[in-house]
Design a protein around this motif. Structure first.
Motif, PDB file in Angstrom:
ATOM      1  N   ARG A   7       0.987  -1.292  -0.053  1.00 47.84           N
ATOM      2  CA  ARG A   7      -0.006   0.053  -0.027  1.00 47.84           C
ATOM      3  C   ARG A   7       0.810   1.382  -0.007  1.00 47.84           C
ATOM      4  O   ARG A   7       1.878   1.197   0.658  1.00 47.84           O
ATOM      5  N   ASP A  66      -2.302  -1.507  -3.587  1.00 44.57           N
ATOM      6  CA  ASP A  66      -3.410  -0.441  -3.401  1.00 44.57           C
ATOM      7  C   ASP A  66      -2.454   1.175  -3.521  1.00 44.57           C
ATOM      8  O   ASP A  66      -1.598   1.170  -2.640  1.00 44.57           O
ATOM      9  N   HIS A 101      -7.369   1.598  -6.436  1.00 40.59           N
ATOM     10  CA  HIS A 101      -7.058   3.054  -5.870  1.00 40.59           C
ATOM     11  C   HIS A 101      -5.945   3.906  -6.884  1.00 40.59           C
ATOM     12  O   HIS A 101      -5.070   4.493  -6.367  1.00 40.59           O
TER      13      HIS A 101
END
Length: 537
Positions: free
Chosen positions: A185, A246, A271
């Motif tokens: 992420r 992400d 995202h």
């Protein structure tokens, strides 16, 4: 005396067996103890007993050496299981190296201090694991100048890791490496134009240092240096598998620049604001079993009109996208390179009615693209000046269609056959011409045929029609069916009259996609006409 002593040893034999067992466990546990071997027996330190020299003593010494070796192997296994964060596979002081044991080819990022909970930044730890994996010595090569790392793995161990800058290999000219098994992420300070995984060439000094290291592993340094200079690609056979990426609305997911035979398999990328996956130059990037979406949704999202970004951007040749779902993005797949193939692609990224596009082929004049067994779900395919485009065995739902967009007016070698179209009954054509800039004036070998249509307007380059009447003129109008205006290159017809007359008949006119047939006298007849715009022999 000897007989009594031997009887004494025989009575102690069960105790000796038990003592041997305890010895094994004490040695394995590292408990300090003192023992001597007497006639094959094991005793604690005793002042009145002395070892005897017997013919079988060598066997017991061998047993002790085997136990010591066993203990050492357990120590080595413990070292592998609990490698410290500062461990480096190239460290000369490593117990694995000092005891002559081969290094493992799987690098666990938590051994370098990565936080699998995602609470703290793991950038440096993961980069350190990748750097050590890239140092694995190998005598092999893939493409000329690219070092074969032998299939080394960087294992994310099912953790979720926070990073603040892109993950890159430390140098170019490397191959046969896999990163897999976890979640990555982007942090809130991740660069907005970056990619979580950036497979691009680093600085020339890093590449040079890496090449020097490779040369040390090759007896023919001159030959290896020459092959490095001649390599056209940054990397070969790098694999990314079983990853969730992400981007945190800061940049993209994976960037593959000028690389060869890259695998992206079973990944979930979300995202992103730029591209979920960017492939630029190079050859043969294979994207399989992967899900991409700017927003996590399953359709019908109230913010669908605001979706942006591109799921996959292919700026290179000879790539394949197979069994991939793109569930939210302004453009599902943008293609600006030739000879790519798409199979099993499901695009419901943004409805065409909201300005979205499923697959955009932006390479006018040299498309060379195949789209098969795919599902365009409320999203269209747009092709600029298509040359060698094949679309077949695909399903178009919700007025999704194929748009041929004129840039220089070229359509050549297009095959749109054996598809299913389902619409709302609002009159959308299954294949539409966008001639807002230029008219199509170079049309050759264009085939649109054998498509099944429901709730949309059929368009084709081959059409058949029959009419019945009594008279001398039969006008057959194909303008509502034929794709290209005022273009009929081949006509076949037959006339069947009733009664006993045999009139002469002829094809009088072909224009505006209409066919006129005339007879020498008025007759009651059926006329069957087939027309073709494609000129395919």
């Amino acid at each position: 005396m000897a007989t009594h002593l031997e009887c004494f040893f025989l009575k102690l034999e069960p105790l000796l067996t038990m003592a041997r067992t305890f010895l094994v466990w004490f040695l394995c546990l590292g408990v300090p103890c003192f023992f001597v071997i007497i006639d094959g027996g094991v005793y604690g330190d005793h002042q009145n007993l002395h070892p005897r020299t017997i013919s079988g003593a060598n066997h017991y010494h061998k047993d002790i050496r085997r136990l010591q070796a066993f203990k050492a192997s357990l120590t080595r296994h413990a070292s592998v299981a609990s490698t410290p964060s500062s461990f480096s596979s190239s460290s000369a002081s490593s117990p694995l190296l000092s005891e002559g044991v081969n290094n493992p080819r799987v690098y666990h990022v938590t051994s370098y201090g990565a936080d699998p909970s995602g609470n703290s930044d793991s950038t440096e730890a993961i980069l350190a694991a990748i750097a050590d994996a890239a140092k694995v010595s190998s005598q092999g090569q893939l493409m000329q100048g690219i070092t074969d790392l032998g299939g080394v793995h960087v294992d994310l161990e099912g953790g979720s890791y926070l990073i603040s800058r892109p993950l890159r290999l430390p140098a170019a000219r490397l191959g046969n490496l896999m990163i897999h098994g976890g979640t990555i992420r982007a942090s809130n300070n991740f660069p907005e134009d970056g990619y979580l995984i950036d497979l691009s060439s680093t600085s020339s000094s890093s590449s040079s240092n890496n090449n020097n290291n490779n040369n040390n592993n090759n007896e023919n340094n001159g030959a290896n240096s020459e092959s490095s200079r001649s390599s056209r690609y940054n990397f070969e056979y790098i694999s990314f598998k079983d990853l969730l990426l992400d981007s945190n609305f800061r940049g993209g997911g994976i960037s593959v620049i000028n690389s060869l035979r890259t695998n992206i398999d079973n990944c979930y990328i979300t995202h992103f604001t730029t591209n979920g996956i960017l492939v630029q130059s190079g050859h043969e990037t294979y994207i399989r079993n992967t899900f991409l979406g700017q927003y996590v949704t399953a359709g019908g999202d109230k913010n669908e009109k605001n979706f942006s970004g591109t799921g996959i951007s292919l700026l290179g040749n000879d790539n394949a996208v197979t069994d991939v779902v793109i569930f939210s993005a302004a453009i599902g797949i943008m293609v600006t390179g030739q000879a790519n193939t798409f199979s099993g692609v499901h695009c419901y990224n943004k409805a065409t009615g909201f300005g979205g596009t499923g697959i955009y082929l932006k390479l006018p004049g040299l498309t060379q693209t195949r789209i098969v067994n795919s599902y365009m779900d409320y999203t269209s395919i747009v092709a600029e000046d298509p040359v060698q485009l094949h679309v077949s065995s695909s399903f178009f739902l919700g007025d999704a269609n194929i748009v041929l967009k004129s840039v220089n007016g070229v359509v050549n070698g297009v095959s749109i056959v054996d598809n299913m179209f389902s619409g709302s009954g609002s009159g959308v054509e299954i294949v539409q011409l966008d001639q807002s800039k230029n008219s199509f004036n170079q049309i050759d070998q264009a085939i649109v045929d054998r498509n099944i249509v429901r709730g949309m307007n059929l368009k084709a380059t081959v059409a058949k029609m029959s009419i019945q009447g009594n008279g001398t003129l039969w006008n057959v109008d194909f303008s509502n069916v034929l794709l290209f205006p005022n273009l009929i290159r081949n006509v076949q017809y037959s006339l069947s009259s009733s009664g006993g007359t045999f009139p002469n008949h002829a094809l009088r006119n072909v224009s505006e996609n209409k066919v006129v047939i005339e007879t020498s006298e008025a007759v009651d007849a059926n006329v069957f006409v087939t027309v073709d715009q494609s000129m395919v022999i």
